[in-house]
Design a protein around this motif. Structure first.
Motif, mmCIF file in Angstrom:
data_model
loop_
_atom_site.group_PDB
_atom_site.id
_atom_site.type_symbol
_atom_site.label_atom_id
_atom_site.label_comp_id
_atom_site.label_asym_id
_atom_site.label_seq_id
_atom_site.Cartn_x
_atom_site.Cartn_y
_atom_site.Cartn_z
ATOM 1 N N ILE A 93 -12.043 -14.541 -64.261
ATOM 2 C CA ILE A 93 -13.454 -14.617 -63.866
ATOM 3 C C ILE A 93 -14.352 -14.083 -64.980
ATOM 4 C CG2 ILE A 93 -15.157 -13.693 -62.262
ATOM 5 C CD1 ILE A 93 -12.972 -13.791 -60.103
ATOM 6 N N ALA A 120 -14.567 -16.674 -67.751
ATOM 7 C CA ALA A 120 -15.417 -17.810 -67.385
ATOM 8 C C ALA A 120 -16.891 -17.430 -67.426
ATOM 9 C CB ALA A 120 -15.030 -18.320 -66.000
ATOM 10 N N VAL A 121 -17.220 -16.253 -66.900
ATOM 11 C CA VAL A 121 -18.623 -15.823 -66.887
ATOM 12 C C VAL A 121 -19.140 -15.614 -68.310
ATOM 13 C CG1 VAL A 121 -20.158 -13.937 -66.229
ATOM 14 C CG2 VAL A 121 -18.517 -14.837 -64.585
ATOM 15 N N THR A 130 -18.026 -17.030 -71.035
ATOM 16 C CA THR A 130 -18.142 -18.334 -71.691
ATOM 17 C C THR A 130 -19.407 -19.052 -71.264
ATOM 18 O OG1 THR A 130 -15.731 -18.515 -71.790
ATOM 19 C CG2 THR A 130 -16.994 -20.535 -72.079
ATOM 20 N N ALA A 131 -19.652 -19.067 -69.947
ATOM 21 C CA ALA A 131 -20.848 -19.746 -69.445
ATOM 22 C C ALA A 131 -22.119 -19.068 -69.939
ATOM 23 C CB ALA A 131 -20.817 -19.773 -67.915
ATOM 24 N N VAL A 165 -19.695 -25.358 -70.976
ATOM 25 C CA VAL A 165 -19.519 -24.494 -69.809
ATOM 26 C C VAL A 165 -18.361 -24.983 -68.942
ATOM 27 C CG1 VAL A 165 -20.596 -23.706 -67.676
ATOM 28 C CG2 VAL A 165 -21.910 -23.718 -69.797
ATOM 29 N N ALA A 166 -18.325 -26.304 -68.675
ATOM 30 C CA ALA A 166 -17.267 -26.860 -67.828
ATOM 31 C C ALA A 166 -15.897 -26.653 -68.460
ATOM 32 C CB ALA A 166 -17.525 -28.350 -67.590
ATOM 33 N N ILE A 193 -14.804 -23.019 -68.141
ATOM 34 C CA ILE A 193 -14.332 -22.675 -66.796
ATOM 35 C C ILE A 193 -12.936 -23.245 -66.553
ATOM 36 C CG2 ILE A 193 -14.780 -23.030 -64.341
ATOM 37 C CD1 ILE A 193 -17.759 -22.930 -64.987
ATOM 38 N N ALA A 202 -10.402 -21.184 -68.396
ATOM 39 C CA ALA A 202 -10.132 -19.904 -67.728
ATOM 40 C C ALA A 202 -9.230 -20.098 -66.517
ATOM 41 C CB ALA A 202 -11.451 -19.249 -67.317
ATOM 42 N N ILE A 203 -9.459 -21.178 -65.744
ATOM 43 C CA ILE A 203 -8.645 -21.426 -64.547
ATOM 44 C C ILE A 203 -7.199 -21.736 -64.941
ATOM 45 C CG2 ILE A 203 -8.300 -22.989 -62.602
ATOM 46 C CD1 ILE A 203 -11.340 -23.232 -62.416
#
Length: 355
Positions: A47, A50-51, A53-54, A267-268, A271, A274-275
């Motif tokens: 998480i 991802a945050v 990176t975004a 962004v995509a 994410i 990261a997943i």
């Protein structure tokens, strides 16, 4: 006659292939417990990634404009706050991972007697040991920080006093510190399992791990290296397609897109990365934890005769909802299967010379 094999491994000291196969079987038979706990251990870091990176992709332009009109003191304060936040998340992740690593020992021990374990049951059986696991994580973290600070302070002192000669001395000193760290790491590797299975405190678990790994250090190191290499290779294979996504997506989906589309794609992809990284990390974490737990059970079979106790437990069907190996003190002086204490002596059922 071959020793009985009621579950994932035979009830005798284990070979390398049996530890590997047993680890895969634990994950397959207790997928919800093992993978669920691993995902929890990896989710916080995923998480955060991802945050970050975004946030980096969407606010890079505004950050550059803001930084151009901000003083150096404000930038330094922002950097320190960001570093403190990352350090706090890393500490929380380590503590959560340490507790879950101890809890994941429960399905491994139960699978030896072919007893499936749900996520709820795993947590119920491991909950009384959470406090000891947290204290164990604190001790290990303090030791790790000390192991990082001492070489750093020594390197600064040598460089400041001896200059060029000090830099040359740093190479053998660094290699020596790495070797010492690896030696201590292997010696303390099964401490979480000892804390959960034998219901020991944090310091007692460290002492127990040090005792169990005696005369088996090189064997444990070899298994750990092989498992680490396997997990690293699989993780890299899983992440290769993710690394190819940015140019492919940019070429086919938005060949003439502007900055807005490029930012959304970044962004995509961040994410998704990261997943997928969390999923690969969860599988590797579950496998490495299973190997650690089976190494611990193997050491107790070699030194304590735990396989004899597990065989009796299997034959009698005692404590079907408990943790196999918990309450069996076969490696402690004075234990006797008949309940009387003849004084110090070898553990009943132990293999000769701990082998």
């Amino acid at each position: 006659m071959a020793p009985p094999k009621p579950g994932i491994v035979p009830l005798r000291p284990l070979m390398f292939g049996e530890i590997m196969d047993g680890s895969f079987q634990v994950i397959r038979r207790n997928a919800k417990a093992m993978l669920g706990a691993s995902l929890l251990a990896q989710s916080l870091a995923a998480i955060l990634t991802a945050v970050l990176t975004a946030a980096t992709a969407t606010s890079m332009v505004s950050v550059e404009a803001w930084a151009s009109s901000t003083s150096d003191a404000d930038l330094a304060a922002l950097g320190l706050g960001f570093a403190a936040a990352v350090l706090l998340v890393a500490v929380l992740t380590l503590f959560i991972a340490s507790v879950l690593q101890g809890a994941m020992v429960v399905p491994v021990a139960r699978s030896i007697l072919n007893r499936p374990t749900s996520f709820k049951q795993m947590w119920s059986l491991a909950r009384p040991r959470v406090g000891a696991l947290v204290r164990l994580a604190a001790l290990l973290m303090a030791a790790t920080l000390l192991a990082m600070l001492v070489p750093a302070a020594l390197a600064v002192a040598l460089t400041a006093t001896m200059q060029g000669m000090g830099i040359l001395l740093l190479i053998p000193l660094f290699l020596g510190f790495v070797a010492l760290y690896v030696w201590i790491y292997v010696k303390l590797m099964v401490a979480p399992a000892a804390v959960v299975i034998e219901e020991l405190g944090a310091r007692a678990g460290l002492r127990r791990s040090w005792e169990l790994t005696r005369a088996n250090w090189w064997r444990i190191l070899g298994i750990t290296l092989v498992v680490g290499i396997m997990v690293a290779i699989v993780s890299q294979i899983v992440m290769i397609p993710v690394g190819l996504l940015p140019p492919l997506v940019a070429s086919f989906l938005s060949p003439h897109g502007g900055n807005g589309q490029d930012m959304a794609i970044a962004v995509a992809i961040g994410i998704v990365t990261a997943i997928l990284g969390a999923l690969a990390g969860a599988l590797g974490y579950a496998f490495q934890t299973s190997v650690m737990a089976l190494i611990y059970m193997d050491l107790r079979m070699r030194k304590d005769g735990l396989d004899i106790s597990l065989l009796r437990q299997m034959e009698t069907g005692a404590d079907p909802d408990g943790v196999p190996g918990r309450g069996h003190v076969t490696g402690r002086p004075g234990w006797n299967p008949h309940g009387w204490n003849p004084g110090p002596g070898p553990a009943a059922g132990a293999w000769p010379d701990g082998r």
